[in-house]
Design a protein around this motif. Structure first.
Motif, PDB file in Angstrom:
ATOM      1  N   LEU A  30     -21.654  -5.762  14.120  1.00 61.64           N
ATOM      2  CA  LEU A  30     -21.778  -6.452  12.831  1.00 61.64           C
ATOM      3  C   LEU A  30     -20.787  -5.872  11.824  1.00 61.64           C
ATOM      4  N   ILE A  31     -19.873  -6.722  11.344  1.00 57.70           N
ATOM      5  CA  ILE A  31     -18.948  -6.347  10.269  1.00 57.70           C
ATOM      6  C   ILE A  31     -19.386  -7.111   9.036  1.00 57.70           C
ATOM      7  N   THR A  32     -19.932  -6.408   8.061  1.00 58.17           N
ATOM      8  CA  THR A  32     -20.700  -7.062   7.004  1.00 58.17           C
ATOM      9  C   THR A  32     -19.985  -7.201   5.659  1.00 58.17           C
ATOM     10  N   GLY A  33     -18.776  -6.628   5.514  1.00 60.42           N
ATOM     11  CA  GLY A  33     -18.099  -6.716   4.225  1.00 60.42           C
ATOM     12  C   GLY A  33     -16.603  -6.503   4.339  1.00 60.42           C
ATOM     13  N   ASP A  34     -15.866  -6.982   3.367  1.00 61.49           N
ATOM     14  CA  ASP A  34     -14.399  -7.002   3.351  1.00 61.49           C
ATOM     15  C   ASP A  34     -13.818  -5.686   2.852  1.00 61.49           C
ATOM     16  N   GLY A  35     -12.752  -5.235   3.504  1.00 64.86           N
ATOM     17  CA  GLY A  35     -12.106  -3.981   3.138  1.00 64.86           C
ATOM     18  C   GLY A  35     -11.449  -3.971   1.773  1.00 64.86           C
ATOM     19  N   LEU A  36     -11.168  -5.146   1.225  1.00 68.00           N
ATOM     20  CA  LEU A  36     -10.582  -5.193  -0.113  1.00 68.00           C
ATOM     21  C   LEU A  36     -11.532  -4.620  -1.167  1.00 68.00           C
ATOM     22  N   LYS A  37     -12.815  -4.504  -0.812  1.00 72.41           N
ATOM     23  CA  LYS A  37     -13.789  -3.957  -1.748  1.00 72.41           C
ATOM     24  C   LYS A  37     -13.782  -2.433  -1.785  1.00 72.41           C
ATOM     25  N   THR A  38     -13.230  -1.805  -0.751  1.00 71.42           N
ATOM     26  CA  THR A  38     -13.289  -0.334  -0.667  1.00 71.42           C
ATOM     27  C   THR A  38     -11.906   0.233  -0.345  1.00 71.42           C
ATOM     28  N   LEU A  39     -10.904  -0.229  -1.053  1.00 71.97           N
ATOM     29  CA  LEU A  39      -9.531   0.219  -0.815  1.00 71.97           C
ATOM     30  C   LEU A  39      -9.365   1.722  -0.980  1.00 71.97           C
ATOM     31  N   ASP A  40     -10.165   2.315  -1.864  1.00 71.83           N
ATOM     32  CA  ASP A  40     -10.032   3.744  -2.118  1.00 71.83           C
ATOM     33  C   ASP A  40     -10.308   4.588  -0.880  1.00 71.83           C
ATOM     34  N   ALA A  41     -11.033   4.023   0.078  1.00 74.44           N
ATOM     35  CA  ALA A  41     -11.398   4.790   1.282  1.00 74.44           C
ATOM     36  C   ALA A  41     -10.185   5.100   2.151  1.00 74.44           C
ATOM     37  N   ILE A  42      -9.175   4.212   2.109  1.00 72.67           N
ATOM     38  CA  ILE A  42      -8.014   4.411   2.996  1.00 72.67           C
ATOM     39  C   ILE A  42      -6.681   4.478   2.244  1.00 72.67           C
ATOM     40  N   GLU A  43      -6.734   4.515   0.918  1.00 73.76           N
ATOM     41  CA  GLU A  43      -5.493   4.435   0.151  1.00 73.76           C
ATOM     42  C   GLU A  43      -4.555   5.610   0.395  1.00 73.76           C
ATOM     43  N   HIS A  44      -5.080   6.760   0.804  1.00 69.97           N
ATOM     44  CA  HIS A  44      -4.220   7.914   1.051  1.00 69.97           C
ATOM     45  C   HIS A  44      -3.852   8.055   2.528  1.00 69.97           C
ATOM     46  N   GLN A  45      -4.280   7.096   3.338  1.00 68.16           N
ATOM     47  CA  GLN A  45      -4.007   7.163   4.763  1.00 68.16           C
ATOM     48  C   GLN A  45      -2.991   6.147   5.242  1.00 68.16           C
ATOM     49  N   VAL A  46      -2.794   5.088   4.488  1.00 62.05           N
ATOM     50  CA  VAL A  46      -1.879   4.031   4.915  1.00 62.05           C
ATOM     51  C   VAL A  46      -0.871   3.749   3.816  1.00 62.05           C
ATOM     52  N   GLY A  47       0.250   3.145   4.196  1.00 65.14           N
ATOM     53  CA  GLY A  47       1.305   2.813   3.250  1.00 65.14           C
ATOM     54  C   GLY A  47       2.587   2.512   4.006  1.00 65.14           C
ATOM     55  N   PRO A  48       3.705   2.364   3.306  1.00 64.67           N
ATOM     56  CA  PRO A  48       4.974   2.074   3.974  1.00 64.67           C
ATOM     57  C   PRO A  48       5.347   3.179   4.957  1.00 64.67           C
ATOM     58  N   LYS A  49       5.937   2.793   6.080  1.00 61.52           N
ATOM     59  CA  LYS A  49       6.432   3.770   7.051  1.00 61.52           C
ATOM     60  C   LYS A  49       7.603   4.554   6.475  1.00 61.52           C
ATOM     61  N   ALA A  50       8.367   3.883   5.622  1.00 58.15           N
ATOM     62  CA  ALA A  50       9.529   4.528   4.994  1.00 58.15           C
ATOM     63  C   ALA A  50      10.002   3.657   3.843  1.00 58.15           C
ATOM     64  N   THR A  51      10.785   4.250   2.941  1.00 57.17           N
ATOM     65  CA  THR A  51      11.468   3.499   1.894  1.00 57.17           C
ATOM     66  C   THR A  51      12.961   3.529   2.211  1.00 57.17           C
ATOM     67  N   VAL A  52      13.562   2.343   2.342  1.00 57.66           N
ATOM     68  CA  VAL A  52      14.936   2.264   2.847  1.00 57.66           C
ATOM     69  C   VAL A  52      15.805   1.409   1.932  1.00 57.66           C
ATOM     70  N   PRO A  53      17.122   1.624   1.973  1.00 52.47           N
ATOM     71  CA  PRO A  53      18.043   0.719   1.281  1.00 52.47           C
ATOM     72  C   PRO A  53      17.967  -0.679   1.890  1.00 52.47           C
ATOM     73  N   ALA A  54      18.458  -1.653   1.168  1.00 54.44           N
ATOM     74  CA  ALA A  54      18.388  -3.045   1.622  1.00 54.44           C
ATOM     75  C   ALA A  54      19.516  -3.363   2.588  1.00 54.44           C
ATOM     76  N   THR A  55      19.564  -2.665   3.710  1.00 56.05           N
ATOM     77  CA  THR A  55      20.575  -2.902   4.738  1.00 56.05           C
ATOM     78  C   THR A  55      19.892  -2.927   6.108  1.00 56.05           C
ATOM     79  N   SER A  56      20.458  -3.721   7.006  1.00 56.22           N
ATOM     80  CA  SER A  56      19.895  -3.803   8.351  1.00 56.22           C
ATOM     81  C   SER A  56      20.033  -2.472   9.092  1.00 56.22           C
TER      82      SER A  56
END
Length: 420
Positions: free
Chosen positions: A385-411
């Motif tokens: 049973l998955i009873t609620g949406d993760g958008l309600k508890t963003l603080d739980a994972i905000e320090h665990q996920v994010g961009p893999k890297a910040t890069v210049p706009a080049t291929s």
């Protein structure tokens, strides 16, 4: 399931198949009313039914909402004539990738994030509102750890009712905003949920026109969770899964899903079968799993300290009945750490594309623990049973996920960042 004869209902209320209120402790029956405690022993009251005959085909022709099960719920015959949120009939997905990670060969996820306010609470509030209207209330109210606050405020707005919502002052910011946007009378109370619930109970006696969905109309409200059990069985081709893993806060949802399974068998809508019910808690608020582990019938209150705030009820009203249910069905109640909760959230998202709130992380992490301990059969049909949406508890994972890297706009920069 409790069945009663029609002549035991001496009220003029139109509440469908609901026949009486029955005490879960002593069995004493009273007429339908806005009551929640037995006048004989002060035990909790629940709905007793005199069900009509009903077929699978009749249900399948119904609306794609919980009202397809209207003849099995304590709601008026006119329930669909009034504006409501029409919750329910959310998707049940085959979760093979998650199952492979957990070691469960036949796994499904009941994804209730698709409800109108993104949690299963829309189901129980819809039933509570319908009953409250029939019982003569004019204000919808609740104490809440968040999801119920969202659902109550939204349902009242849709129905044109005034609402009063009480929440702990420490509630996640997202859930506060998702409640306040409906222009409800939102009050943040100093203290935890158990403090808020005590205040709501006091107010329910003082404000006679306020329907506190999980207090003075709780017997009706709680029955909304049965729709999850009905849906799961229908979506599986009218069969009951061998194992169901359910997060535990008050414990009502778990007991009502089990009740729904029993009703389906009694009504001949599914073949008789054995099923096992498992409860899932967070270690920081685990009064029921502690009692199960210690082999006691007494659920001792705890002071919550967990990121799973929607489950942070330290003195769960249905705790003893959860113990009864899991022991009767051969299940268990376990708990996991906050770090395991975060891992469960990310695992479900990575494997099945479902972003669950912390309660969902609790369910997934406990399923993993149950398999590893040998308590959950890896070969049996299993529903989480998955009873609620993760958008309600963003603080739980905000320090665990994010961009893999910040890069210049080049291929070239992209290829380097990806190791290509």
């Amino acid at each position: 399931m409790t069945l009663t004869a029609p002549d035991q209902t001496a009220t003029g209320y139109d509440l469908g198949p609901a026949a009486a209120l029955s005490c879960r402790a002593c069995g004493h029956r009273t007429p339908l009313a806005p009551e929640f405690a037995c006048p004989q022993c002060f035990g909790p009251l629940e709905i007793a039914y005199d069900f009509p005959s009903i077929t699978r085909e009749e249900i399948e022709r119904g609306p794609k909402s919980i009202w397809r099960y209207q003849k099995l719920l304590p709601v008026p015959s006119t329930v669909q004539d009034h504006p409501n949120m029409d919750p329910g009939f959310t998707r049940l997905i085959r979760a093979d990738r998650l199952g492979a990670e957990l070691g469960i060969r036949n796994l499904w996820v009941k994804d209730d994030t698709g409800n109108p306010t993104h949690s299963f609470k829309d189901r129980v509030v819809a039933v509570a509102l319908a009953a409250a209207r029939e019982l003569g209330f004019t204000v919808l109210a609740c104490p809440s750890t968040g999801n119920l606050a969202n659902a109550t405020a939204a349902a009242a707005a849709r129905a044109g009712w005034e609402s009063v919502v009480l929440i702990p002052s420490s509630l996640e910011r997202a859930k506060v905003l998702m409640t306040a946007v409906y222009d409800t009378n939102l009050l943040a109370v100093e203290g935890n949920y158990d403090d808020v619930n005590r205040l709501a109970t006091e107010l329910a006696f003082e404000q006679e026109d306020w329907a506190f969905v999980n207090v003075n109309v709780r017997p009706y409200y709680a029955e909304g969770s049965k729709s999850l059990g009905y849906e799961i069985s229908e979506q599986l081709g009218w069969r009951i899964p061998a194992q169901t893993v359910i997060p535990v806060a008050s414990g009502s949802q778990l007991t009502k899903i089990d009740k729904a399974y029993g009703e389906l068998v009694s009504l001949g809508l599914v073949d008789g079968a054995d099923w096992r019910i498992f409860g899932a808690q967070a270690a920081g608020c685990s009064p029921v799993s502690t009692a199960f582990r210690e082999g006691t019938d007494v659920v001792k209150p705890q002071r919550p300290d967990t990121i799973a705030r929607s489950l942070a009820i330290g003195n769960p009203a249905d705790g003893p009945y959860v113990l009864d249910t899991v022991r009767r069905t051969g299940g268990a109640v376990t708990d996991v750490t906050d770090d395991e909760v975060r891992d469960g959230i990310r695992l479900l998202a990575r494997t099945e594309g479902i972003f669950a709130e912390t309660a969902g992380g609790v369910t997934v992490a406990n399923a993993k623990k149950l398999v590893e301990s040998g308590q959950l059969d890896p070969d049996a049909d299993t529903v989480l049973l998955i009873t609620g949406d993760g958008l309600k508890t963003l603080d739980a994972i905000e320090h665990q996920v994010g961009p893999k890297a910040t890069v210049p706009a080049t291929s070239k920069a992209v290829r380097e960042a990806l190791g290509l």
